[in-house]
Design an enzyme around this catalytic site. Structure first.
Site, PDB file in Angstrom:
ATOM      1  N   HIS A  14     -74.860 -66.792  29.599  1.00  0.00           N
ATOM      2  CA  HIS A  14     -76.104 -66.005  29.390  1.00  0.00           C
ATOM      3  C   HIS A  14     -75.331 -64.718  30.316  1.00  0.00           C
ATOM      4  CE1 HIS A  14     -76.407 -67.210  34.167  1.00  0.00           C
ATOM      5  NE2 HIS A  14     -76.624 -66.020  34.321  1.00  0.00           N
ATOM      6  N   HIS A  30     -71.785 -60.814  37.118  1.00  0.00           N
ATOM      7  CA  HIS A  30     -72.992 -60.947  38.065  1.00  0.00           C
ATOM      8  C   HIS A  30     -72.408 -62.583  39.260  1.00  0.00           C
ATOM      9  CE1 HIS A  30     -75.722 -62.978  35.793  1.00  0.00           C
ATOM     10  NE2 HIS A  30     -76.086 -63.609  36.653  1.00  0.00           N
ATOM     11  N   HIS A  31     -71.746 -63.214  38.113  1.00  0.00           N
ATOM     12  CA  HIS A  31     -71.841 -64.818  38.538  1.00  0.00           C
ATOM     13  C   HIS A  31     -70.168 -64.520  39.171  1.00  0.00           C
ATOM     14  CE1 HIS A  31     -75.325 -67.144  39.057  1.00  0.00           C
ATOM     15  NE2 HIS A  31     -76.028 -66.825  37.135  1.00  0.00           N
ATOM     16  N   ASP A  53     -78.464 -62.343  43.481  1.00  0.00           N
ATOM     17  CA  ASP A  53     -78.763 -62.528  43.278  1.00  0.00           C
ATOM     18  C   ASP A  53     -79.317 -64.113  43.823  1.00  0.00           C
ATOM     19  OD1 ASP A  53     -79.298 -64.023  40.278  1.00  0.00           O
ATOM     20  OD2 ASP A  53     -77.141 -64.382  40.918  1.00  0.00           O
ATOM     21  N   HIS A  70     -80.135 -58.313  34.542  1.00  0.00           N
ATOM     22  CA  HIS A  70     -78.779 -59.053  34.684  1.00  0.00           C
ATOM     23  C   HIS A  70     -78.733 -60.649  33.930  1.00  0.00           C
ATOM     24  CE1 HIS A  70     -81.123 -61.027  37.957  1.00  0.00           C
ATOM     25  NE2 HIS A  70     -80.996 -62.292  38.407  1.00  0.00           N
ATOM     26  N   ASP A  71     -80.477 -61.410  34.236  1.00  0.00           N
ATOM     27  CA  ASP A  71     -80.711 -62.697  33.017  1.00  0.00           C
ATOM     28  C   ASP A  71     -81.716 -61.945  32.225  1.00  0.00           C
ATOM     29  OD1 ASP A  71     -79.109 -64.204  34.962  1.00  0.00           O
ATOM     30  OD2 ASP A  71     -80.958 -64.338  36.494  1.00  0.00           O
ATOM     31  N   LYS A  93     -80.453 -65.308  29.273  1.00  0.00           N
ATOM     32  CA  LYS A  93     -81.327 -66.740  29.673  1.00  0.00           C
ATOM     33  C   LYS A  93     -82.576 -66.652  28.201  1.00  0.00           C
ATOM     34  CE  LYS A  93     -80.355 -67.386  33.951  1.00  0.00           C
ATOM     35  NZ  LYS A  93     -81.100 -67.628  35.522  1.00  0.00           N
TER      36      LYS A  93
END
Length: 374
Positions: free
Chosen positions: A191, A216-217, A245, A162-163, A166
Site C-alpha cells: 500500500h 511511512h512504514h 501514524d 499516506h494510506d 489501501k
C-alpha cells in the site's frame, strides 16, 4: 462531559460531542438523547466510545488544535476524493491542497503547547478519520520542530494521502478481522507503493508528498518496508508521519486488540525511539501530546477512580483530576478535585479495570497487523 465506552451507554444519556459518519456528515449531533436504537447503531458501526454530558463535568471543555468544522471539512473532501479515485476519476487534488492550508493556519494559531485529538471513529471510516488525525498530529509535531510553512504543507499533503493506496485492497482483506496469511501480508505491504503511484498520477502532484506516503512504514533500524531504508535514508517528514501514524493507530480499537491508552501509546514510541522511530520526533511528541486527555477516566495510585478535567502545561503527566469513586468503587457523594502537580504522593496508574500495559518490545507481528488496520 466525559468519555464513555459504547457498551456502557444507557438510554437517556445525552451526546456532548458530535459523532460523524465516514464522509464527515453528522450521525448524532451534540444534545441528542440516546435511545436503545441509537446505542445499538453505534455498536453495529463499530464505535468504541462517545462523549456524554454529565452534571459532574459540565465545566470540562475539549480544546483541539483544529476546529470541529475544519476536521469535518477535511474528512469530507478526503472521502470524496478517495471515492472518485475508486471510480477512476480525478481526485480533487486542488481541493485537498486548499483545505490543507486551513489546517496549517489553525495548527499554527493554536496557543497551547499540549494537545490531543478527540478520536471517535468507527470501523467503516477508519481510513478517513485516521488520515485526518495523522495529518493534524504530524502538523503539530512539525510546528514544535520549527518546520517552515512550505515543509508543513508538504508534510500535511503526504500525511493526508499516506494510506490512499489501501483503496486497492480487495474487500475480503480490507474488512478481515482474523489473522493475516502470508499472501495477504504481501498485498498489505504494497500500500505505500500504491499510495505513491496514485499521488504521482496527477500532473500537479508534490514529489515530497509521494515520498512521505512511500516511506511511512520504513523504520530507523531498517526493519520497515517497502525498501528496508534506515536512519537518514528515510526523509525527516516521513519519520514524522510514521510516528503520528503509529500513535493514532494504537489509540483506537482493533478487531484483534483493545486500544492502547494515550500514555501507553507514547510509552510504546518512547520504548522504541532510536530503534524503530526517530528519537527527536518521539521526544517532541512526548513533550506536547497529552498522555491523559481531558474527559478520560483514570485510576489513581490510591485506588480511587477519577476523570481528567484540566491539563497542566508544565507537566502534562500530572493533570488536575476529579475523583468520583473511592478505592472500593463506591461513588462519592461529593467529588473532589486533585491537582497532581501539588499532590505529589498521588499518581495515575492507568485506566479502570484495564489489562497490564503492553510491552514496548512487542513483536513485529503487531506491526504487520497494524499496517492493515491503521
Amino acid at each position: 462531559m466525559i468519555r464513555v465506552r459504547v457498551e456502557d451507554l444507557r438510554p437517556g444519556m445525552k451526546i456532548a460531542y458530535p459523532v460523524f459518519r465516514e464522509d464527515g456528515s453528522i450521525l448524532l449531533n451534540k444534545g441528542v438523547v440516546l435511545t436503545e436504537n441509537y446505542i445499538r447503531r453505534l455498536f453495529e458501526l463499530g464505535f468504541e466510545s462517545v462523549f456524554i454530558e454529565h452534571e459532574l463535568f459540565e465545566d470540562i471543555k475539549v480544546e483541539e488544535p483544529v476546529t470541529l468544522e475544519t476536521k469535518r471539512k477535511v474528512q469530507r473532501i478526503l472521502h470524496e476524493s478517495v471515492k472518485k479515485l475508486q471510480r477512476g476519476e480525478a481526485n480533487g487534488y486542488q481541493k485537498i491542497q486548499s483545505v490543507i492550508q486551513e489546517l496549517i493556519e489553525e495548527v499554527l494559531d493554536y496557543p497551547g503547547v499540549i494537545f490531543y485529538l478527540v478520536q471517535l471513529g468507527s470501523k467503516s471510516d477508519a481510513l478517513f478519520v485516521h488520515s485526518v488525525n495523522v495529518t493534524v498530529i504530524s502538523l503539530m509535531i512539525g510546528k514544535f520542530q520549527n518546520l517552515s510553512r512550505l515543509q508543513l504543507k508538504k508534510l500535511a499533503l503526504g500525511a493526508l494521502l499516506h494510506d490512499v493506496g489501501k483503496i486497492r485492497f480487495p474487500p475480503e482483506i480490507f474488512y478481515k478481522e482474523g489473522p493475516l496469511t502470508e499472501e495477504e501480508r504481501k498485498i498489505i505491504r504494497m500500500h505505500p507503493v500504491w499510495s505513491r503511484e496514485i499521488i504521482q498520477k496527477h500532473a500537479e502532484y508534490d514529489f515530497l508528498a509521494s515520498v512521505i506516503a512511500l516511506q511511512h512504514h520504513e523504520r530507523m533500524n531498517g526493519s520497515g518496508y517497502p525498501y528496508g531504508l534506515a536512519g537518514e535514508e528515510i526523509h525527516l517528514l516521513s519519520r514524522i508521519c510514521a510516528c503520528a501514524d503509529v500513535y493514532d493507530a494504537l489509540t483506537v480499537d482493533r478487531p484483534y486488540r483493545k486500544r492502547f491508552s494515550y500514555s501507553e501509546a507514547l510509552e510504546y514510541l518512547m520504548g522504541n525511539a532510536g530503534r524503530l522511530f526517530d528519537l527527536q520526533v518521539v521526544t517532541t511528541m512526548v513533550r506536547h501530546i497529552a498522555p491523559y486527555p481531558v474527559g478520560e477516566t483514570v485510576k489513581l495510585s490510591t485506588g480511587e477512580i477519577a476523570v481528567v478535567i484540566k491539563l497542566n502545561e508544565g507537566l502534562p503527566i500530572r493533570p488536575v483530576v476529579r475523583v468520583i469513586k473511592d478505592r472500593e468503587g463506591r461513588e462519592l457523594e461529593t467529588p473532589k478535585d486533585l491537582d497532581l502537580m501539588s499532590e505529589l504522593t498521588v499518581s495515575i496508574v492507568g485506566r479502570p479495570e484495564e489489562p497490564p500495559p503492553p510491552s514496548s518490545n512487542m513483536e513485529e507481528e503487531i506491526y504487520l497487523q497494524e499496517d492493515f488496520f491503521d
